[in-house]
Every structure is written in structure tokens, then in C-alpha cells.
Design a protein around this motif. Structure first.
Motif, mmCIF file in Angstrom:
data_model
loop_
_atom_site.group_PDB
_atom_site.id
_atom_site.type_symbol
_atom_site.label_atom_id
_atom_site.label_comp_id
_atom_site.label_asym_id
_atom_site.label_seq_id
_atom_site.Cartn_x
_atom_site.Cartn_y
_atom_site.Cartn_z
ATOM 1 N N LYS A 19 1.062 -1.228 0.288
ATOM 2 C CA LYS A 19 0.331 -0.300 -0.302
ATOM 3 C C LYS A 19 0.967 1.371 -0.060
ATOM 4 O O LYS A 19 0.815 2.424 -0.687
ATOM 5 C CB LYS A 19 -0.779 -0.118 1.032
ATOM 6 N N ASP A 20 1.567 0.889 1.150
ATOM 7 C CA ASP A 20 2.695 2.289 1.020
ATOM 8 C C ASP A 20 3.690 2.410 0.100
ATOM 9 O O ASP A 20 3.312 4.215 -0.981
ATOM 10 C CB ASP A 20 3.767 2.308 2.055
ATOM 11 N N GLU A 21 3.581 1.920 -1.054
ATOM 12 C CA GLU A 21 4.319 2.283 -2.185
ATOM 13 C C GLU A 21 3.571 2.378 -3.379
ATOM 14 O O GLU A 21 3.669 3.557 -4.140
ATOM 15 C CB GLU A 21 4.964 0.171 -3.045
ATOM 16 N N LEU A 22 2.320 1.690 -3.521
ATOM 17 C CA LEU A 22 1.378 2.213 -4.334
ATOM 18 C C LEU A 22 0.786 3.276 -4.714
ATOM 19 O O LEU A 22 0.922 4.340 -5.620
ATOM 20 C CB LEU A 22 0.288 1.210 -4.290
ATOM 21 N N ASP A 23 0.175 3.878 -3.012
ATOM 22 C CA ASP A 23 -0.053 5.092 -2.663
ATOM 23 C C ASP A 23 1.186 6.433 -3.082
ATOM 24 O O ASP A 23 0.663 7.242 -3.379
ATOM 25 C CB ASP A 23 -0.087 5.633 -1.120
ATOM 26 N N ALA A 24 2.543 6.031 -3.183
ATOM 27 C CA ALA A 24 3.267 7.268 -3.270
ATOM 28 C C ALA A 24 4.313 7.429 -4.661
ATOM 29 O O ALA A 24 3.442 8.375 -6.037
ATOM 30 C CB ALA A 24 4.645 6.443 -3.236
ATOM 31 N N ALA A 25 3.449 6.073 -5.458
ATOM 32 C CA ALA A 25 3.449 5.444 -6.874
ATOM 33 C C ALA A 25 1.605 7.232 -7.856
ATOM 34 O O ALA A 25 2.502 7.589 -8.358
ATOM 35 C CB ALA A 25 2.863 4.691 -7.178
ATOM 36 N N VAL A 26 0.671 6.614 -6.764
ATOM 37 C CA VAL A 26 -0.533 7.653 -7.343
ATOM 38 C C VAL A 26 -0.062 8.766 -6.746
ATOM 39 O O VAL A 26 -0.450 9.484 -8.448
ATOM 40 C CB VAL A 26 -1.545 6.767 -6.614
ATOM 41 N N ALA A 27 0.202 9.998 -6.257
ATOM 42 C CA ALA A 27 0.437 10.583 -5.688
ATOM 43 C C ALA A 27 1.654 11.495 -6.509
ATOM 44 O O ALA A 27 1.316 12.628 -6.617
ATOM 45 C CB ALA A 27 1.100 10.913 -3.714
ATOM 46 N N SER A 28 2.824 10.810 -6.943
ATOM 47 C CA SER A 28 3.878 11.310 -7.775
ATOM 48 C C SER A 28 3.356 11.351 -9.816
ATOM 49 O O SER A 28 3.843 11.990 -10.495
ATOM 50 C CB SER A 28 4.978 10.926 -8.154
ATOM 51 N N GLY A 29 2.100 10.781 -10.004
ATOM 52 C CA GLY A 29 1.358 10.950 -10.592
ATOM 53 C C GLY A 29 2.223 9.427 -12.023
ATOM 54 O O GLY A 29 1.674 9.683 -13.107
ATOM 55 N N GLU A 30 2.727 8.800 -11.218
ATOM 56 C CA GLU A 30 3.384 7.285 -12.036
ATOM 57 C C GLU A 30 2.978 6.884 -11.957
ATOM 58 O O GLU A 30 2.875 5.362 -12.867
ATOM 59 C CB GLU A 30 5.084 7.250 -11.662
ATOM 60 N N ALA A 31 1.654 6.613 -11.583
ATOM 61 C CA ALA A 31 0.564 5.715 -11.537
ATOM 62 C C ALA A 31 -1.022 5.879 -11.134
ATOM 63 O O ALA A 31 -0.979 6.843 -10.454
ATOM 64 C CB ALA A 31 1.234 3.969 -10.718
#
Length: 258
Positions: free
Chosen positions: A69-81
């Protein structure tokens, strides 16, 4: 051409291990085949062209619940996913520009070829209501039916060609006009899809195309370069020339079908 909006992949290029070449497959063909899941996800990619020249390539990735979850949240927040229908879509940020009626996409490639700098701007090829982008994908606006689809054309194999299918053992080679024969170990395999392979000088050489019509043979050999052969098939005896049969520098290859 106005490309602003969301586009989806309808066909793409993929490496065919049986043919040892890049071939076009429609999305339906690819998803129904046994290709690697990573390639199948590539066929589910979306391309979004925005008014400011930004282009997002969004490739379907793993299921969202398989990513921490932490990796997914970071990727979504950065616009990478982003997450859609339970899957993570990986976002690759590109850019595009228009020059007259042409659409050019910045592939991000860098480097040199033979001392010349690579031009990263790749022209998109318009085919009906589709675009060929990055030399790899055929895309169409979401919601539209593509007016044409790139796919590997199946060659018609005639009864005469089917009769010629098989393995041919090399008997000898010689220069045109010479009586000196060179006996070597070589074989030629003609397959029932109009392709084949040749084993010569400890090399596996690809035959991407061959035909027989009225006993006349045409065959293309591809290794480092391409060589076109012509010759004749008389019963089980096959004779091929790697150039003009009247030229004394042309080699003749003589086979017997096994």
C-alpha cells in the motif's frame, strides 16, 4: 490532425520466436495467444494526448492488492500510476507536437548511430482513423472501430508448395560453368507456412519466404543480409542459384529430398 483525447492499442508488434522476427498482432490475437503476461498488458495500454503537448502512455500492471500500500500510494501521488478496475496502470510521461498535418512523438531515445545523433521525435503514421506510434503500436480513439488493422498476413500455400514441403539434404555446391563440385554438410527445410531454415557452415539461416510454381523455385535467405535464390524442383532434385544462373560467379546448390 486533432489527436487530443484517449486512445487504445488495437494492434502491436511482438517478437515471434518461431519466425525469429517482429510481427504485427491484433489485440484480440495477442490476448488469445500464449504470449507472456507482460506483453498482454502492453496490449491493454492507453495513450492520452493533452492540449498542452503532454502525452501519457498508461500500461496495465499488476492487481492493486498485490502491491504494498505505501508503494502504491507514493506512485499514485507522484502521478506515476493510478488504479482502475482493481489494476495498477503505470504511467510513462511523453510529449508530442504537431507540424502541419504531422504528429510527432518524443520517444525519449538518446545516443548515436554511426556518429549521428538519434532524433527522438518519431512521426506517427496515420492509417484511416488509427495511428502507428513509436513504431510499435497501432492505436485508435476509445469508442471508435479501427478502419484498418495491422496484422501478419498469412501467405497462401498452394498444393504444389505443400508437395515440396520437407527436408532436403545438400549434395554439393559448384560455381556456374565449373565442373568442380564441393561436397559439404548442408540441409534445407521447407515448412508448410511458406518459411523454412537452412543449416550451412554450422549456421542456422532463416528462410522467411519461398514459393514453387510450375517447378520454378524462388527462395529468400536472411542472415546478416538477404539473398534471393531462384532454381528448379524436379521430383526430389532441387537446384538453387544465389544469383544469375548465367553468371560464372554464381553458386549452384544441389539438394535431394529426404
Amino acid at each position: 490532425m486533432n489527436v487530443i483525447g484517449l486512445w487504445e492499442v488495437v494492434s502491436g508488434q511482438i517478437f515471434d520466436m518461431t519466425k525469429m522476427e517482429m510481427v504485427w498482432k491484433t489485440r484480440e490475437e495477442a490476448l488469445a495467444s500464449d504470449i507472456d503476461d507482460d506483453f498482454k498488458r502492453a496490449y491493454s495500454s492507453l495513450f492520452e494526448f493533452k492540449e498542452d503537448g503532454a502525452l501519457s502512455m498508461m500500461m496495465k500492471g499488476p492487481s492493486a492488492d498485490s502491491v504494498p500500500k505505501d508503494e502504491l500510494d507514493a506512485a499514485v501521488a507522484s502521478g506515476e500510476a493510478f488504479v482502475e478496475d482493481g489494476y495498477v496502470y503505470i504511467v510513462k510521461k511523453l510529449e508530442y507536437k504537431t507540424e502541419g498535418d504531422d504528429v510527432l512523438i518524443n520517444s525519449g531515445e538518446h545516443g548515436e548511430i554511426l556518429g549521428e545523433e538519434i532524433n527522438p521525435w518519431k512521426k506517427a503514421i496515420q492509417e484511416g482513423n488509427t495511428l502507428i506510434v513509436l513504431d510499435m503500436y497501432q492505436i485508435c480513439r476509445v469508442g471508435e472501430t479501427p478502419s484498418s488493422l495491422r496484422k501478419k498476413e498469412e501467405k497462401e500455400v498452394t498444393p504444389e508448395m505443400l508437395a515440396a514441403v520437407g527436408v532436403y539434404k545438400g549434395l554439393y555446391t559448384k560455381m556456374v560453368g565449373s565442373d568442380t563440385k564441393q561436397e559439404e554438410e548442408f540441409t534445407l527445410t521447407l515448412m508448410d507456412d511458406g518459411t523454412g531454415k537452412q543449416q550451412r557452415n554450422n549456421l542456422d539461416i532463416k528462410i522467411p519466404d519461398w514459393t514453387v510454381e510450375g517447378g520454378k523455385v524462388k527462395l529468400t535467405e536472411k542472415f546478416l543480409g538477404k539473398i534471393d535464390y531462384t532454381g528448379t524442383l524436379d521430383g526430389t532434385k532441387l537446384s538453387l542459384f544465389n544469383g544469375d544462373p548465367e553468371n560464372s560467379f554464381t553458386m549452384e546448390y544441389v539438394y535431394e529430398k529426404q
